[in-house]
Design a protein around this motif. Structure first.
Motif, PDB file in Angstrom:
ATOM      1  N   ALA A   1      34.450  30.903  51.125  1.00 60.92           N
ATOM      2  CA  ALA A   1      35.757  30.741  51.764  1.00 60.92           C
ATOM      3  C   ALA A   1      35.629  30.732  53.287  1.00 60.92           C
ATOM      4  N   ASN A   2      34.812  31.625  53.829  1.00 61.50           N
ATOM      5  CA  ASN A   2      34.636  31.698  55.288  1.00 61.50           C
ATOM      6  C   ASN A   2      34.063  30.420  55.860  1.00 61.50           C
ATOM      7  N   ARG A   3      33.251  29.756  55.068  1.00 57.57           N
ATOM      8  CA  ARG A   3      32.667  28.498  55.516  1.00 57.57           C
ATOM      9  C   ARG A   3      33.747  27.490  55.902  1.00 57.57           C
ATOM     10  N   TRP A   4      34.894  27.561  55.200  1.00 59.32           N
ATOM     11  CA  TRP A   4      36.019  26.672  55.499  1.00 59.32           C
ATOM     12  C   TRP A   4      36.979  27.260  56.520  1.00 59.32           C
ATOM     13  N   GLY A   5      36.671  28.480  56.989  1.00 55.00           N
ATOM     14  CA  GLY A   5      37.485  29.056  58.054  1.00 55.00           C
ATOM     15  C   GLY A   5      38.658  29.882  57.589  1.00 55.00           C
ATOM     16  N   TYR A   6      38.573  30.477  56.402  1.00 60.00           N
ATOM     17  CA  TYR A   6      39.642  31.369  55.983  1.00 60.00           C
ATOM     18  C   TYR A   6      39.085  32.498  55.137  1.00 60.00           C
ATOM     19  N   GLY A   7      39.837  33.610  55.075  1.00 61.95           N
ATOM     20  CA  GLY A   7      39.517  34.710  54.188  1.00 61.95           C
ATOM     21  C   GLY A   7      40.309  34.551  52.896  1.00 61.95           C
ATOM     22  N   LEU A   8      40.293  35.589  52.077  1.00 59.17           N
ATOM     23  CA  LEU A   8      41.004  35.521  50.801  1.00 59.17           C
ATOM     24  C   LEU A   8      41.889  36.751  50.630  1.00 59.17           C
ATOM     25  N   ALA A   9      43.025  36.546  49.979  1.00 58.99           N
ATOM     26  CA  ALA A   9      43.929  37.642  49.689  1.00 58.99           C
ATOM     27  C   ALA A   9      43.354  38.522  48.584  1.00 58.99           C
ATOM     28  N   GLU A  10      43.580  39.804  48.719  1.00 58.13           N
ATOM     29  CA  GLU A  10      43.092  40.774  47.727  1.00 58.13           C
ATOM     30  C   GLU A  10      43.473  40.369  46.311  1.00 58.13           C
ATOM     31  N   ARG A  11      44.722  39.923  46.124  1.00 63.14           N
ATOM     32  CA  ARG A  11      45.218  39.636  44.776  1.00 63.14           C
ATOM     33  C   ARG A  11      44.608  38.377  44.163  1.00 63.14           C
ATOM     34  N   GLU A  12      43.989  37.510  44.976  1.00 63.95           N
ATOM     35  CA  GLU A  12      43.440  36.279  44.410  1.00 63.95           C
ATOM     36  C   GLU A  12      41.928  36.323  44.222  1.00 63.95           C
ATOM     37  N   ILE A  13      41.251  37.301  44.832  1.00 60.98           N
ATOM     38  CA  ILE A  13      39.793  37.324  44.755  1.00 60.98           C
ATOM     39  C   ILE A  13      39.310  37.501  43.326  1.00 60.98           C
ATOM     40  N   SER A  14      39.980  38.344  42.556  1.00 59.99           N
ATOM     41  CA  SER A  14      39.516  38.593  41.183  1.00 59.99           C
ATOM     42  C   SER A  14      39.544  37.306  40.351  1.00 59.99           C
ATOM     43  N   GLY A  15      40.528  36.429  40.590  1.00 61.28           N
ATOM     44  CA  GLY A  15      40.610  35.186  39.837  1.00 61.28           C
ATOM     45  C   GLY A  15      39.688  34.101  40.348  1.00 61.28           C
ATOM     46  N   LEU A  16      39.317  34.178  41.638  1.00 63.18           N
ATOM     47  CA  LEU A  16      38.444  33.169  42.244  1.00 63.18           C
ATOM     48  C   LEU A  16      36.993  33.634  42.317  1.00 63.18           C
ATOM     49  N   LEU A  17      36.683  34.733  41.704  1.00 55.61           N
ATOM     50  CA  LEU A  17      35.395  35.383  41.883  1.00 55.61           C
ATOM     51  C   LEU A  17      34.235  34.536  41.379  1.00 55.61           C
ATOM     52  N   TYR A  18      33.209  34.473  42.189  1.00 54.48           N
ATOM     53  CA  TYR A  18      31.978  33.781  41.793  1.00 54.48           C
ATOM     54  C   TYR A  18      31.410  34.461  40.546  1.00 54.48           C
ATOM     55  N   GLY A  19      31.064  33.672  39.549  1.00 53.91           N
ATOM     56  CA  GLY A  19      30.533  34.215  38.297  1.00 53.91           C
ATOM     57  C   GLY A  19      31.590  34.513  37.266  1.00 53.91           C
ATOM     58  N   GLY A  20      32.872  34.356  37.629  1.00 61.93           N
ATOM     59  CA  GLY A  20      33.950  34.574  36.671  1.00 61.93           C
ATOM     60  C   GLY A  20      34.863  35.712  37.075  1.00 61.93           C
ATOM     61  N   PRO A  21      36.091  35.735  36.576  1.00 60.68           N
ATOM     62  CA  PRO A  21      37.076  36.747  36.972  1.00 60.68           C
ATOM     63  C   PRO A  21      36.691  38.150  36.531  1.00 60.68           C
ATOM     64  N   GLU A  22      37.188  39.115  37.282  1.00 60.69           N
ATOM     65  CA  GLU A  22      36.958  40.535  36.969  1.00 60.69           C
ATOM     66  C   GLU A  22      38.267  41.294  37.131  1.00 60.69           C
ATOM     67  N   ASP A  23      38.291  42.514  36.635  1.00 62.60           N
ATOM     68  CA  ASP A  23      39.456  43.380  36.759  1.00 62.60           C
ATOM     69  C   ASP A  23      39.828  43.556  38.229  1.00 62.60           C
ATOM     70  N   GLU A  24      41.107  43.368  38.539  1.00 62.76           N
ATOM     71  CA  GLU A  24      41.550  43.405  39.943  1.00 62.76           C
ATOM     72  C   GLU A  24      41.304  44.768  40.590  1.00 62.76           C
ATOM     73  N   ALA A  25      41.510  45.843  39.856  1.00 58.61           N
ATOM     74  CA  ALA A  25      41.299  47.179  40.419  1.00 58.61           C
ATOM     75  C   ALA A  25      39.834  47.393  40.788  1.00 58.61           C
ATOM     76  N   ALA A  26      38.917  46.918  39.947  1.00 61.39           N
ATOM     77  CA  ALA A  26      37.490  47.048  40.243  1.00 61.39           C
ATOM     78  C   ALA A  26      37.115  46.235  41.480  1.00 61.39           C
ATOM     79  N   VAL A  27      37.721  45.060  41.622  1.00 65.81           N
ATOM     80  CA  VAL A  27      37.445  44.225  42.796  1.00 65.81           C
ATOM     81  C   VAL A  27      37.948  44.912  44.057  1.00 65.81           C
ATOM     82  N   VAL A  28      39.145  45.492  44.004  1.00 65.06           N
ATOM     83  CA  VAL A  28      39.693  46.183  45.182  1.00 65.06           C
ATOM     84  C   VAL A  28      38.806  47.360  45.570  1.00 65.06           C
TER      85      VAL A  28
END
Length: 327
Positions: free
Chosen positions: A41-68
């Motif tokens: 994401a940084n390569r394109w010049g932006y960060g990611l919202a906490e709530r969307e990282i779990s769904g966009l996660l490299y390798g597949g989605p994970e539990d949102e609480a664990a990601v936070v």
């Protein structure tokens, strides 16, 4: 056997190398997967919202609480105000906060224009198979003046015919909607840029893609197909290597926002003409020459603006080998 994974920033040149299942493996830990996602994401010049990282996660989605929890404890990540970025790119969080605050009031308008553009393009060109919105409109980070980015999928032998059709159609949208994009880029200081075609992928380009790296996989994951969604899904299925990087892409379901359109007289004439392979090649060569002239004018209009030249060079790297004139 899969090779040992090097850090993403050094393992993959910016858009120019071809990764495969034999040379790439997913990082093992959740933190490493978060870091990989943020690096892309940084390569394109932006960060990611906490709530969307779990769904966009490299390798597949994970539990949102664990990601936070992983975000909060990582020494490689800056995490505040509900957004995350890599250490050293902290300014991207302020950018994200500003863009997300403006996105809500712009998103509906942008997608209405995108759907209008797709309808016109499908009427005018019989060679378009799918239209996907990408860039800031797709990522939910719109800012006043951003143009609307598209990735297009087309028949073989029609890349430049489709590209020139989209360019000319873009003039119509600059005239019709340019006042809403007064803060953005312009063509020769006259027409405000409203639409932008990032890539036109032909059938032979993407069944499968020659590039099989996480950057292209992320681009497809974040794209929002609005027309020809079944064709888009078929392209995804034709690229099983995507499962290595972002397996969640196979679970996404899109419905056509823009249904198939009746072809115009011009589109029907094109379809009749290209029944002859020789005529198709001639039309494609002519369209390529028109596109080349258009790009030459754009380069002259930018002069020696270092920011514009750097941006152009960056885009050519990240789109390689699918950018115009790289075929």
């Amino acid at each position: 056997m899969l090779k040992t994974r090097e850090p993403l920033a050094t393992a993959i040149a910016w858009g120019t190398d071809v990764e495969s299942l034999e040379s790439w493996t997913a990082p093992a830990s959740l933190e490493s997967r978060i870091v990989t996602t943020l690096e892309i994401a940084n390569r394109w010049g932006y960060g990611l919202a906490e709530r969307e990282i779990s769904g966009l996660l490299y390798g597949g989605p994970e539990d949102e609480a664990a990601v936070v929890n992983a975000l909060a404890s990582s020494s490689a990540v800056t995490f505040r105000d509900g957004f995350a970025t890599m250490k050293g790119r902290d300014e991207l969080i302020d950018k994200c906060v500003a863009r997300r605050s403006s996105n809500g009031k712009l998103a509906t308008t942008y997608f209405e224009i995108a759907e209008e553009f797709a309808k016109d393009l499908l009427r005018l060109s019989p060679f378009v198979r799918s239209v996907a919105v990408c860039g800031s409109a797709a990522s939910g980070g719109l800012e006043e003046g951003d143009d609307i980015d598209f990735n297009l999928f087309a028949e073989d032998g029609a890349k430049y015919i489709v590209y020139v059709t989209a360019l000319l159609l873009g003039v119509k949208y600059s005239l019709r909607h340019g006042r809403r994009f007064s803060g953005g880029a312009s063509f020769l200081g006259i027409l405000r840029k409203v639409t932008c075609v990032n890539v036109v992928w032909r059938e032979s380009d993407c069944r499968p893609f020659a590039r099989q790296d996480p950057f292209l996989a992320f681009e497809l994951l974040r794209s929002v197909p609005i027309a020809g969604t079944e064709h888009f899904a078929a392209i995804v299925r034709a690229n099983p290597w995507l499962r290595l990087h972002f397996p969640q892409i196979f679970g996404r379901v899109h419905a056509d926002r823009v249904p198939p359109q009746p072809l115009s007289l011009l589109a029907r004439a094109q379809r009749n003409l290209v029944r002859s392979p020789r005529v198709r090649r001639a039309l494609e060569a002519g369209a390529r020459a028109i596109a080349s002239a258009f790009h030459a004018i754009i380069r002259l209009s930018r002069g020696r603006n270092p920011e514009a030249l750097a941006r152009q060079a960056f885009l050519r790297r990240v789109k390689f080998p699918y950018d115009v004139f790289q075929d």
